[in-house]
Design an enzyme around this catalytic site. Structure first.
Site, PDB file in Angstrom:
ATOM      1  N   LEU A   1     -29.974  -6.679  25.042  1.00 45.71           N
ATOM      2  CA  LEU A   1     -29.127  -6.246  26.170  1.00 45.71           C
ATOM      3  C   LEU A   1     -29.937  -5.862  27.195  1.00 45.71           C
ATOM      4  O   LEU A   1     -29.437  -6.366  28.502  1.00 45.71           O
ATOM      5  CB  LEU A   1     -28.152  -5.159  25.492  1.00 45.71           C
ATOM      6  CG  LEU A   1     -26.935  -4.693  26.555  1.00 45.71           C
ATOM      7  CD1 LEU A   1     -26.172  -5.777  26.643  1.00 45.71           C
ATOM      8  CD2 LEU A   1     -26.547  -3.413  26.074  1.00 45.71           C
TER       9      LEU A   1
ATOM     10  N   HIS B   1     -17.789  -3.262  28.409  1.00 42.05           N
ATOM     11  CA  HIS B   1     -18.486  -4.142  29.847  1.00 42.05           C
ATOM     12  C   HIS B   1     -17.322  -4.826  30.274  1.00 42.05           C
ATOM     13  O   HIS B   1     -17.331  -5.064  31.470  1.00 42.05           O
ATOM     14  CB  HIS B   1     -19.564  -4.965  29.265  1.00 42.05           C
ATOM     15  CG  HIS B   1     -19.344  -6.219  28.597  1.00 42.05           C
ATOM     16  ND1 HIS B   1     -18.886  -6.245  27.160  1.00 42.05           N
ATOM     17  CD2 HIS B   1     -19.213  -7.452  29.014  1.00 42.05           C
ATOM     18  CE1 HIS B   1     -18.801  -7.734  26.968  1.00 42.05           C
ATOM     19  NE2 HIS B   1     -19.105  -8.220  28.156  1.00 42.05           N
TER      20      HIS B   1
ATOM     21  N   THR C   1     -36.720  -2.930  25.272  1.00 38.65           N
ATOM     22  CA  THR C   1     -37.042  -4.278  25.020  1.00 38.65           C
ATOM     23  C   THR C   1     -36.108  -4.891  24.298  1.00 38.65           C
ATOM     24  O   THR C   1     -36.452  -6.124  23.613  1.00 38.65           O
ATOM     25  CB  THR C   1     -38.657  -4.528  24.480  1.00 38.65           C
ATOM     26  OG1 THR C   1     -38.562  -3.319  23.301  1.00 38.65           O
ATOM     27  CG2 THR C   1     -39.682  -3.680  25.483  1.00 38.65           C
ATOM     28  N   GLY C   2     -34.976  -4.467  24.087  1.00 39.39           N
ATOM     29  CA  GLY C   2     -33.984  -5.103  23.097  1.00 39.39           C
ATOM     30  C   GLY C   2     -33.311  -6.098  24.114  1.00 39.39           C
ATOM     31  O   GLY C   2     -33.499  -6.355  25.224  1.00 39.39           O
TER      32      GLY C   2
ATOM     33  N   HIS D   1     -12.028  -4.562  24.768  1.00 38.02           N
ATOM     34  CA  HIS D   1     -12.132  -5.127  25.925  1.00 38.02           C
ATOM     35  C   HIS D   1     -10.677  -5.709  26.253  1.00 38.02           C
ATOM     36  O   HIS D   1     -10.204  -5.363  27.449  1.00 38.02           O
ATOM     37  CB  HIS D   1     -12.796  -6.398  25.860  1.00 38.02           C
ATOM     38  CG  HIS D   1     -14.110  -6.410  25.423  1.00 38.02           C
ATOM     39  ND1 HIS D   1     -14.957  -5.359  25.799  1.00 38.02           N
ATOM     40  CD2 HIS D   1     -15.098  -7.237  24.702  1.00 38.02           C
ATOM     41  CE1 HIS D   1     -16.245  -5.333  25.354  1.00 38.02           C
ATOM     42  NE2 HIS D   1     -16.380  -6.904  24.807  1.00 38.02           N
TER      43      HIS D   1
END
Ligand code: BG6
Length: 518
Positions: free
Chosen positions: A18, A185, A15-16, A248
């Site tokens: 992200l 990501h 339920t966070g 990244h």
């Protein structure tokens, strides 16, 4: 249909933020893509919250799942219904909770007569909780022999070499290397994920020019308009280098500079070549970087972290770092990595600029910059946002016509009035993904397929921290230049950045980042 076996996906932190924003949508996409694969699925959302209200919170998120435009609305609606039925909430707090979860998975498999293919545990929780959760999974939730276990971990993975080593050591006492999927990501951003396949499919054209003789410079850029407001308790400890450059942008740099393995679809070979590219990077020192902080940052920190009025933060919110590789291929080529918060625009790209000046200045007839041969020659992996507002691959028409994989990338019909890096879009071959997917959907699909080259191995992680830590140590007390934030960040122009023979002033660096120049 279930002959391929059953896969249980457990999302911790269900339920966070992200999970709400990306992970459930990515899992739903996985379900839509794989529902006919022969695998069967159950999805277990978990959090510390008790069953009630946890369950309600989770289903509020699930009800908002959307259908991608390339999916038929009817099919999607049916599948969404099924997906909701296959999903359930668990409170995972005590050791007992994990045992119960395991028992429930086993019971379901037995009742339905399903063979187990594997289990995915997605850790969407803060790293301080990792060790405890890892211990419980290892002792209570391992699948039986013959089925795989994949644990997915989210950054930050430490804040320097030593802490990353510690965290890695903790995790390796519970999981084998092949079981761990560390997420960056950006590796799931379609333009970044296509760097290696692009190099591979265009070997014929690129082989002779992908080197220091032909590449003038490379820019790897992530400019953001948002600032750190609301998350200074995280940001104050990390700053832009740890938050974005170490992971990244460095990963994109590696895909660009690494030698191409004979077979780019073999994860092992890709990971090996990537690791070698790290070894060739020249060490950084404080002169390799220009650092800045947007003006409002200090007061945001004071307010959010209840610091005194005279508290001075040394955390950079902007960095431009000049990197060199000592490999034979890249020696002397400047790689400029830049990122910042509160800048004038949001855009991300990897831009390879080729040399063509010598040729153009020699020839009278070609001197005219309008002549196609004298226009900039570049390849751009456009990550997203900015003028194009979509992932894309752009190749100057005067360079070569690239080969793109049919079915996954298509030639885009561009808006003719758009300019990218000072050139009309019509000067480029422009390709966009046939199906636009967000990074997390791409990564979740690769977890399912067991594609480890989309993730950060322990060796890769430590190599990256070994590269960045000396710079981070040397700048920790360095005063930062303040910039106003927003569109008026010209004050950044006062910086100077020097490294070896190539010197950039930040004026040049920022100018390089100006979308309206060549
Ligand atoms: C995250 C950083 O990893 O990446 C954020 O913690 C940053 O600070 C974000 O904003 C950028 O990702 P994206 O997908 O929004 O470009």
């Amino acid at each position: 249909e279930a002959s391929q076996g059953h896969i249980s996906v457990v999302l911790l932190g269900a339920t966070g933020d992200l999970a709400k924003k990306y992970l459930w949508q990515g899992l739903f996409q996985l379900y839509m893509d794989q529902v006919s694969s022969g695998h069967s699925f159950t999805f277990h959302g978990a959090a510390l919250t008790a069953l009630e209200p946890g369950q309600r919170l989770m289903f509020d998120v699930l009800k908002k799942l959307t259908c991608p435009p390339d999916e038929s609305p009817n099919r999607c609606a049916v599948l969404k219904d099924q997906f909701l039925k296959l999903s359930q909430y668990h409170q995972l707090k005590s050791a007992e909770n994990y045992t119960v979860l395991n028992r429930e998975i086993e019971t379901l498999l037995r009742q339905e007569g399903l063979k187990e293919a594997g289990r995915i545990f997605y850790f969407s929780v803060p790293p301080f909780a990792y060790t405890e959760i890892a211990r419980h999974i290892n002792s209570s939730c391992r699948p039986p022999p013959g089925a795989w276990l994949r644990v997915v971990l989210e950054k930050p993975f430490g804040h320097d070499l030593e802490s990353a080593q510690q965290l890695a050591a903790d995790l390796t006492s519970f999981f084998r290397e092949e079981e761990m999927y560390r997420v960056d990501h950006y590796l799931g951003k379609q333009a970044v994920a296509h760097i290696l396949p692009f190099r591979d499919q265009n070997r014929q054209f690129l082989d002779p020019i992908w080197n220091r003789h032909h590449v003038e410079r490379v820019e790897i850029v992530l400019k953001e308009t948002v600032d750190a407001k609301g998350r200074t308790s995280f940001y104050e400890q990390y700053g832009v280098i740890r938050d974005v450059l170490q992971n990244h942008l460095t990963e994109a740099l590696m895909f660009l500079t690494m030698e191409l393995p004979a077979n780019v679809s073999r994860a092992e070979e890709v990971l090996q070549c990537k690791l070698q590219a790290f070894q060739s990077l020249r060490g950084l020192d404080k002169n390799s970087a220009v650092l800045g902080q947007y003006q409002a940052y200090a007061s945001q920190v004071q307010e959010e972290l209840q610091k005194a009025q005279d508290y001075i933060s040394t955390t950079p919110t902007f960095a431009g770092v000049l990197i060199h590789s000592d490999s034979l291929r890249w020696e002397g080529v400047p790689f400029l990595l830049t990122s910042g918060k509160a800048l004038d625009e949001r855009v991300g790209y990897v831009r390879v600029l080729f040399k063509n000046r010598a040729y153009c200045t020699q020839s009278e007839t070609l001197r005219d910059a309008e002549h196609s041969q004298c226009k900039a020659k570049q390849i751009i992996f456009y990550i997203g946002h900015g003028a194009l507002n979509a992932p894309a691959v752009l190749v100057s028409r005067n360079l070569f016509r690239p080969v793109m994989p049919e079915g996954s990338w298509r030639e885009a019909v561009g808006q003719s009035d758009l300019h990218i890096f000072g050139q009309p879009l019509s000067d480029y071959y422009v390709y966009s993904p046939v199906k636009e997917r967000d990074a997390y959907s791409v990564l979740i699909s690769n977890i399912y397929h067991g594609r480890k080259d989309f993730f950060i191995t322990t060796e890769n992680l430590l190599a990256s921290w070994a590269f960045w830590t000396p710079l981070l140590d040397s700048i920790s007390q360095q005063p930062l230049r303040l910039y106003p934030g927003g569109v008026e960040n010209q004050h950044l122009l006062d910086f100077e950045m020097e490294s070896g023979e190539v010197a950039f002033t930040l004026a040049e660096a920022v100018e390089l980042l100006n979308p309206n120049r060549l």
